[in-house]
Design a protein around this motif. Structure first.
Motif, PDB file in Angstrom:
ATOM      1  N   SER A 124       0.822  -1.206   0.000  1.00 56.50           N
ATOM      2  CA  SER A 124       0.000   0.000   0.000  1.00 56.50           C
ATOM      3  C   SER A 124       0.856   1.257   0.000  1.00 56.50           C
ATOM      4  N   ILE A 125       1.938   1.223   0.763  1.00 54.08           N
ATOM      5  CA  ILE A 125       2.812   2.395   0.868  1.00 54.08           C
ATOM      6  C   ILE A 125       3.718   2.518  -0.354  1.00 54.08           C
ATOM      7  N   LEU A 126       4.417   1.442  -0.703  1.00 54.02           N
ATOM      8  CA  LEU A 126       5.433   1.514  -1.750  1.00 54.02           C
ATOM      9  C   LEU A 126       4.862   1.826  -3.128  1.00 54.02           C
ATOM     10  N   THR A 127       3.684   1.297  -3.438  1.00 54.52           N
ATOM     11  CA  THR A 127       3.142   1.523  -4.785  1.00 54.52           C
ATOM     12  C   THR A 127       2.772   2.979  -5.032  1.00 54.52           C
ATOM     13  N   ARG A 128       2.713   3.762  -3.988  1.00 57.44           N
ATOM     14  CA  ARG A 128       2.466   5.199  -4.165  1.00 57.44           C
ATOM     15  C   ARG A 128       3.698   5.901  -4.726  1.00 57.44           C
ATOM     16  N   TYR A 129       4.838   5.212  -4.667  1.00 59.88           N
ATOM     17  CA  TYR A 129       6.114   5.812  -5.077  1.00 59.88           C
ATOM     18  C   TYR A 129       6.738   5.040  -6.233  1.00 59.88           C
ATOM     19  N   LYS A 130       5.898   4.517  -7.101  1.00 56.84           N
ATOM     20  CA  LYS A 130       6.397   3.753  -8.237  1.00 56.84           C
ATOM     21  C   LYS A 130       7.255   4.635  -9.135  1.00 56.84           C
ATOM     22  N   ASP A 131       8.433   4.118  -9.490  1.00 54.22           N
ATOM     23  CA  ASP A 131       9.386   4.866 -10.310  1.00 54.22           C
ATOM     24  C   ASP A 131      10.200   3.848 -11.102  1.00 54.22           C
ATOM     25  N   ASP A 132       9.998   3.825 -12.404  1.00 56.81           N
ATOM     26  CA  ASP A 132      10.671   2.833 -13.242  1.00 56.81           C
ATOM     27  C   ASP A 132      12.187   2.899 -13.139  1.00 56.81           C
ATOM     28  N   SER A 133      12.711   4.084 -12.821  1.00 57.10           N
ATOM     29  CA  SER A 133      14.163   4.235 -12.726  1.00 57.10           C
ATOM     30  C   SER A 133      14.663   4.060 -11.294  1.00 57.10           C
ATOM     31  N   GLY A 134      13.745   3.823 -10.360  1.00 56.96           N
ATOM     32  CA  GLY A 134      14.131   3.681  -8.967  1.00 56.96           C
ATOM     33  C   GLY A 134      14.551   2.265  -8.611  1.00 56.96           C
ATOM     34  N   ASP A 135      15.097   2.098  -7.432  1.00 57.16           N
ATOM     35  CA  ASP A 135      15.532   0.794  -6.947  1.00 57.16           C
ATOM     36  C   ASP A 135      14.322  -0.120  -6.781  1.00 57.16           C
ATOM     37  N   LEU A 136      14.302  -1.237  -7.524  1.00 55.92           N
ATOM     38  CA  LEU A 136      13.181  -2.187  -7.493  1.00 55.92           C
ATOM     39  C   LEU A 136      11.852  -1.513  -7.836  1.00 55.92           C
ATOM     40  N   GLY A 137      11.944  -0.507  -8.715  1.00 50.77           N
ATOM     41  CA  GLY A 137      10.740   0.160  -9.198  1.00 50.77           C
ATOM     42  C   GLY A 137      10.168   1.197  -8.262  1.00 50.77           C
ATOM     43  N   ILE A 138      10.909   1.565  -7.207  1.00 49.48           N
ATOM     44  CA  ILE A 138      10.433   2.514  -6.203  1.00 49.48           C
ATOM     45  C   ILE A 138      11.401   3.688  -6.091  1.00 49.48           C
ATOM     46  N   SER A 139      10.860   4.888  -5.976  1.00 46.13           N
ATOM     47  CA  SER A 139      11.706   6.079  -5.879  1.00 46.13           C
ATOM     48  C   SER A 139      12.458   6.130  -4.551  1.00 46.13           C
ATOM     49  N   ASP A 140      13.483   6.984  -4.491  1.00 43.53           N
ATOM     50  CA  ASP A 140      14.233   7.166  -3.244  1.00 43.53           C
ATOM     51  C   ASP A 140      13.317   7.638  -2.132  1.00 43.53           C
ATOM     52  N   GLU A 141      12.349   8.472  -2.467  1.00 42.32           N
ATOM     53  CA  GLU A 141      11.413   8.969  -1.461  1.00 42.32           C
ATOM     54  C   GLU A 141      10.578   7.824  -0.893  1.00 42.32           C
ATOM     55  N   GLY A 142      10.209   6.889  -1.744  1.00 43.19           N
ATOM     56  CA  GLY A 142       9.445   5.744  -1.270  1.00 43.19           C
ATOM     57  C   GLY A 142      10.221   4.908  -0.268  1.00 43.19           C
ATOM     58  N   TRP A 143      11.490   4.652  -0.563  1.00 43.72           N
ATOM     59  CA  TRP A 143      12.317   3.876   0.364  1.00 43.72           C
ATOM     60  C   TRP A 143      12.606   4.669   1.636  1.00 43.72           C
ATOM     61  N   LYS A 144      12.608   5.985   1.520  1.00 44.19           N
ATOM     62  CA  LYS A 144      12.773   6.825   2.709  1.00 44.19           C
ATOM     63  C   LYS A 144      11.592   6.639   3.656  1.00 44.19           C
ATOM     64  N   GLN A 145      10.398   6.483   3.086  1.00 44.86           N
ATOM     65  CA  GLN A 145       9.217   6.252   3.915  1.00 44.86           C
ATOM     66  C   GLN A 145       9.351   4.961   4.707  1.00 44.86           C
ATOM     67  N   ILE A 146       9.863   3.928   4.083  1.00 40.80           N
ATOM     68  CA  ILE A 146      10.049   2.644   4.769  1.00 40.80           C
ATOM     69  C   ILE A 146      11.100   2.770   5.859  1.00 40.80           C
ATOM     70  N   GLU A 147      12.168   3.487   5.562  1.00 42.37           N
ATOM     71  CA  GLU A 147      13.208   3.712   6.567  1.00 42.37           C
ATOM     72  C   GLU A 147      12.636   4.419   7.795  1.00 42.37           C
ATOM     73  N   GLU A 148      11.821   5.442   7.558  1.00 41.08           N
ATOM     74  CA  GLU A 148      11.237   6.204   8.661  1.00 41.08           C
ATOM     75  C   GLU A 148      10.213   5.372   9.431  1.00 41.08           C
ATOM     76  N   TYR A 149       9.492   4.506   8.735  1.00 42.65           N
ATOM     77  CA  TYR A 149       8.535   3.623   9.398  1.00 42.65           C
ATOM     78  C   TYR A 149       9.243   2.801  10.456  1.00 42.65           C
ATOM     79  N   PHE A 150      10.362   2.210  10.116  1.00 42.81           N
ATOM     80  CA  PHE A 150      11.082   1.361  11.075  1.00 42.81           C
ATOM     81  C   PHE A 150      11.815   2.185  12.133  1.00 42.81           C
ATOM     82  N   LYS A 151      12.283   3.336  11.754  1.00 47.76           N
ATOM     83  CA  LYS A 151      13.047   4.163  12.691  1.00 47.76           C
ATOM     84  C   LYS A 151      12.178   4.718  13.814  1.00 47.76           C
ATOM     85  N   ASN A 152      10.910   5.011  13.525  1.00 43.18           N
ATOM     86  CA  ASN A 152      10.076   5.730  14.481  1.00 43.18           C
ATOM     87  C   ASN A 152       9.019   4.890  15.198  1.00 43.18           C
ATOM     88  N   GLY A 153       8.872   3.629  14.805  1.00 44.83           N
ATOM     89  CA  GLY A 153       7.880   2.780  15.450  1.00 44.83           C
ATOM     90  C   GLY A 153       8.460   2.002  16.615  1.00 44.83           C
TER      91      GLY A 153
END
Length: 360
Positions: free
Chosen positions: A193-222
């Motif tokens: 649900s979260i990652l597909t909002r940041y779909k980017d064909d040129s990004g890592d595994l199809g996800i933009s840097d901003e998308g992976w930043k969201q995942i990083e923050e999810y784990f850092k702050n929970g």
């Protein structure tokens, strides 16, 4: 209370996609159908991720009353999927149910399922099941994957409106439970649900840097989930205030832990999981398995399941027996538009990246 409205049947996850992924290559030969006659009484091994909150016990008892003998083997959605694929050359299970489209498509593609046509095939919406030319899994139950929060702690106006607010707003940081494993369908759907909002064909595994930043923050702050400690127990103790939950568990957990939970409805909508049932390829109890599937997916059984567990059946005749508040919830629910083909193609790599880079 939303919790009372949205108690629908699990996945333990949840059970992946509201829309099926791209179909695999169609199998050859006619689809199997159950032979006539009563159950033989042979013991069927049934794999599922939908045995929690008394479902496994209820199903075992009701099946016995109908003449079937079953043994339930429970596991998280991803774990059950991996198990079925690993065992495809020497299958242990005869039937699998509760897994969603994304998981069953993986199992079908691996060649671990047999195509079949249940007796109730005309009572369901084909679009909610296997979209292949030949069908190896059929839909049973719909369920929403939600972010729930302690409504005694936060009013609706004060509560988060979407997942990213958990790690971007100070008042929610360290007040939500984050996962410590990705073996369940629920966890994987949240990240889809979260990652597909940041779909980017040129990004890592199809996800933009901003998308992976969201995942990083999810784990850092929970706050990490605690092994063998239910989220609702942690909410009741004040250890945390919110977290992911399949809608099926809410009503029962509220009663068990004496807490009040409301759920978040993001403007983009929520992932909708559709639990399926399948015949395991290579079973030596094929006829009995087909008879069981015909019984389990029937309007009568699914209607009884809906009454017992406040579920929303896919079977149209069974849906007439579902509780009105559940039907109303699904009629008003906004489903998130997710590219499940994209998710299926990338989920394995996403899980690996998340486990290696963010969960440590």
């Amino acid at each position: 209370m939303v919790a009372g409205i949205v108690a629908v049947s699990l996945l333990s996850g949840c059970g992946a996609g509201a829309a099926a992924p791209a179909p695999s290559e169609p199998a050859t030969g006619p689809a199997a159908v159950a032979p006539s006659g009563p159950p033989s009484g042979e013991t069927l091994i049934v794999y599922t991720n939908s045995n929690g909150e008394g479902r496994g016990e209820w199903l075992t008892q009701k099946a016995a009353e109908a003449g079937f003998k079953i043994e339930i083997v429970g596991a998280g959605g991803a774990d059950a999927t991996n198990k079925l694929i690993a065992e495809k050359n020497n299958p242990i299970a005869d039937v699998a149910f509760g897994l969603n489209n994304m998981y069953f498509e993986q199992i079908k593609t691996a060649g671990a399922l047999e195509t079949f046509t249940p007796s109730w095939s005309g009572e369901i919406d084909d679009a909610k099941g296997d979209k292949g030319a030949t069908k190896a899994y059929w839909p049973l139950v719909q369920q929403a994957i939600l972010l729930g929060y302690n409504s005694d702690k936060f009013s609706k106006d004060e509560a988060p409106k979407d997942w990213p607010e958990l790690w971007t707003e100070e008042k929610f940081k360290s007040r939500y439970e984050r996962v410590t494993g990705l073996g369940t369908a629920t966890a994987q759907l949240v990240f889809a649900s979260i990652l597909t909002r940041y779909k980017d064909d040129s990004g890592d595994l199809g996800i933009s840097d901003e998308g992976w930043k969201q995942i990083e923050e999810y784990f850092k702050n929970g706050t990490p989930a605690v092994a063998k400690t239910d989220l609702f127990a942690r909410i009741a103790s004040g250890d945390t205030d919110m977290g992911q939950m399949p809608s099926s568990i809410i009503a029962e957990r509220e009663k068990s832990f004496k807490v009040n939970v409301e759920t978040v409805m993001p403007s983009v909508g929520v992932p909708l999981a559709i639990e399926q049932v399948a015949l395991v390829k290579g079973t030596d109890k094929k006829d009995e398995a087909l008879k069981f599937i015909d019984w389990f997916g029937s309007a009568e059984t699914q209607g009884a399941w809906a009454q017992q567990f406040n579920s929303m059946p896919v079977n149209k005749a069974a849906a007439a027996k579902a509780k009105p508040e559940v039907v109303e919830f699904f009629n008003t629910l906004k489903q998130q538009d997710i590219d499940w083909t994209f998710v299926q193609e990338n989920m394995g790599a996403w899980v690996e990246k998340i486990e290696l880079e963010y969960m440590s």
